[in-house]
Design a protein around this motif. Structure first.
Motif, short mmCIF file in Angstrom:
data_model
loop_
_atom_site.label_atom_id
_atom_site.label_comp_id
_atom_site.label_asym_id
_atom_site.label_seq_id
_atom_site.Cartn_x
_atom_site.Cartn_y
_atom_site.Cartn_z
N THR A 39 5.57 -1.22 9.53
CA THR A 39 4.47 -1.23 8.57
C THR A 39 4.64 -2.24 7.44
OG1 THR A 39 5.50 0.56 7.30
CG2 THR A 39 3.92 1.20 9.00
N CYS A 40 5.78 -2.92 7.38
CA CYS A 40 6.02 -3.85 6.27
C CYS A 40 5.02 -5.00 6.22
CB CYS A 40 7.45 -4.40 6.34
SG CYS A 40 8.62 -3.35 5.47
N GLU A 41 4.60 -5.48 7.36
CA GLU A 41 3.65 -6.60 7.37
C GLU A 41 2.33 -6.18 6.71
OE1 GLU A 41 1.45 -9.57 10.53
OE2 GLU A 41 3.27 -8.54 11.13
N ALA A 42 1.82 -5.02 7.07
CA ALA A 42 0.58 -4.53 6.46
C ALA A 42 0.78 -4.24 4.98
CB ALA A 42 0.10 -3.28 7.19
N PHE A 43 1.93 -3.66 4.62
CA PHE A 43 2.22 -3.36 3.23
C PHE A 43 2.27 -4.65 2.41
CE2 PHE A 43 5.55 -2.35 -0.07
CZ PHE A 43 4.77 -1.49 -0.82
N GLY A 44 2.93 -5.68 2.92
CA GLY A 44 3.01 -6.96 2.23
C GLY A 44 1.65 -7.61 2.04
N ALA A 45 0.80 -7.50 3.05
CA ALA A 45 -0.55 -8.08 2.95
C ALA A 45 -1.35 -7.38 1.85
CB ALA A 45 -1.27 -7.96 4.29
N HIS A 46 -1.22 -6.07 1.75
CA HIS A 46 -1.92 -5.35 0.68
C HIS A 46 -1.36 -5.71 -0.69
CE1 HIS A 46 -4.78 -2.78 2.75
NE2 HIS A 46 -3.89 -2.69 3.73
N LEU A 47 -0.06 -5.89 -0.79
CA LEU A 47 0.53 -6.29 -2.08
C LEU A 47 0.02 -7.67 -2.49
CD1 LEU A 47 4.21 -5.01 -1.84
CD2 LEU A 47 2.21 -3.88 -2.84
N ASP A 48 -0.11 -8.57 -1.53
CA ASP A 48 -0.67 -9.90 -1.83
C ASP A 48 -2.10 -9.78 -2.36
OD1 ASP A 48 1.67 -11.15 -1.07
OD2 ASP A 48 0.95 -11.66 0.95
N ASP A 49 -2.90 -8.91 -1.75
CA ASP A 49 -4.27 -8.71 -2.20
C ASP A 49 -4.30 -8.15 -3.63
OD1 ASP A 49 -5.16 -9.61 0.25
OD2 ASP A 49 -5.54 -7.59 1.05
N ILE A 50 -3.37 -7.25 -3.93
CA ILE A 50 -3.32 -6.65 -5.26
C ILE A 50 -3.04 -7.72 -6.32
CG2 ILE A 50 -1.95 -5.12 -6.74
CD1 ILE A 50 -1.57 -3.32 -4.26
N VAL A 51 -2.08 -8.59 -6.07
CA VAL A 51 -1.73 -9.63 -7.05
C VAL A 51 -2.85 -10.66 -7.16
CG1 VAL A 51 -0.09 -11.47 -7.55
CG2 VAL A 51 0.74 -9.27 -6.78
N THR A 52 -3.50 -10.94 -6.05
CA THR A 52 -4.59 -11.91 -6.06
C THR A 52 -5.75 -11.43 -6.93
OG1 THR A 52 -3.98 -12.60 -3.84
CG2 THR A 52 -6.17 -13.20 -4.57
N ALA A 53 -5.95 -10.12 -7.04
CA ALA A 53 -7.03 -9.57 -7.87
C ALA A 53 -6.81 -9.84 -9.36
CB ALA A 53 -7.17 -8.07 -7.63
N ARG A 54 -5.55 -10.06 -9.78
CA ARG A 54 -5.21 -10.39 -11.17
C ARG A 54 -5.71 -9.36 -12.18
NH1 ARG A 54 -3.41 -15.66 -12.56
NH2 ARG A 54 -3.15 -16.94 -10.72
N ARG A 55 -5.63 -8.09 -11.83
CA ARG A 55 -5.99 -7.00 -12.73
C ARG A 55 -4.77 -6.13 -12.98
NH1 ARG A 55 -11.34 -3.77 -11.61
NH2 ARG A 55 -10.06 -2.45 -12.89
N PRO A 56 -4.69 -5.45 -14.10
CA PRO A 56 -3.61 -4.48 -14.29
C PRO A 56 -3.74 -3.40 -13.21
CG PRO A 56 -4.77 -4.88 -16.35
CD PRO A 56 -5.55 -5.55 -15.28
N PHE A 57 -2.59 -2.92 -12.72
CA PHE A 57 -2.66 -1.95 -11.63
C PHE A 57 -1.49 -0.98 -11.65
CE2 PHE A 57 -0.22 -5.47 -9.94
CZ PHE A 57 0.79 -4.86 -9.21
N LEU A 58 -1.73 0.13 -11.00
CA LEU A 58 -0.74 1.16 -10.78
C LEU A 58 -0.52 1.23 -9.27
CD1 LEU A 58 0.92 3.78 -11.29
CD2 LEU A 58 -1.25 4.99 -11.34
N LEU A 59 0.71 1.04 -8.83
CA LEU A 59 1.04 1.18 -7.42
C LEU A 59 1.67 2.56 -7.24
CD1 LEU A 59 1.19 -0.07 -4.60
CD2 LEU A 59 3.40 -1.04 -5.22
N ASP A 60 0.92 3.45 -6.61
CA ASP A 60 1.35 4.84 -6.46
C ASP A 60 1.97 5.04 -5.07
OD1 ASP A 60 1.67 7.56 -6.32
OD2 ASP A 60 -0.34 8.04 -7.05
N LEU A 61 3.30 5.16 -5.04
CA LEU A 61 4.02 5.39 -3.79
C LEU A 61 4.60 6.81 -3.73
CD1 LEU A 61 6.06 2.04 -3.43
CD2 LEU A 61 3.79 2.58 -2.54
#
Length: 174
Positions: A84-106
């Motif tokens: 699942t790391c590939e999908a997880f990494g892709a989502h993290l890239d999308d999060i940073v690309t949005a350039r908004r403050p965020f909470l990553l809830d794991l």
């Protein structure tokens, strides 16, 4: 009258019995034996394409919500491992690309592999470079691993989403 003794019994061999390899062919139709073919392997694990990896990635769910006006909350549920790391990494890239403050809830993630921890460190580095405020909410065991790895970039991690959100709002207020 002489009697002949019975013949000696055959000595047992200690060699283990082996079964012949499975004659199941790969689904590519190339005539080669599939590497994972056995009667104990479920059919979905015998495919030569990455169907198993896609099924595992589907088991990792990502949900985006608005925590407060300017802060996004990304909830991840499932296991972050090699499949699942590939999908997880892709989502993290999308999060940073949005350039908004965020909470990553794991908090719904019971296991994170070393590669997953590396992705979290890369997220922290990218967020710091772009000056994005963020926080991580996760179980204590994940905090412990992040501490033990002695990462170059600070990861603001908390035990629950409320504490992480409070941290983000406090840093935004400064």
């Amino acid at each position: 009258m002489t009697t002949t003794p019975p013949p000696d019994p055959a000595e047992p061999t200690n060699a283990p019995r082996r079964t012949a390899p499975s004659a199941e062919r790969s689904r590519l139709g190339c005539g080669a034996l599939s590497t994972g073919a056995s009667s104990q392997t479920p059919p979905y694990a015998r495919t030569t394409d990455n169907t198993l990896a896609r099924a595992a990635a589907a088991a990792l769910t990502f949900t985006e919500a608005t925590a407060i006006d300017t802060v996004s909350r990304y909830c991840v549920a499932g296991t972050i491992d090699a499949t699942t790391c590939e999908a997880f990494g892709a989502h993290l890239d999308d999060i940073v690309t949005a350039r908004r403050p965020f909470l990553l809830d794991l908090t719904a993630v019971p296991f994170v592999s070393v590669r997953g921890l590396t992705l979290i460190e890369a997220l922290a580095r990218n967020a710091a470079q772009r000056e994005i405020r963020w926080a991580l909410a996760a179980e204590y065991s994940l905090h412990r691993f992040l501490t033990l790895l002695n990462m170059d970039t600070y990861v603001p991690s908390f035990d629950n989403a409320d504490s992480a959100l409070t941290h983000i709002t406090n840093t935004l207020a400064q």
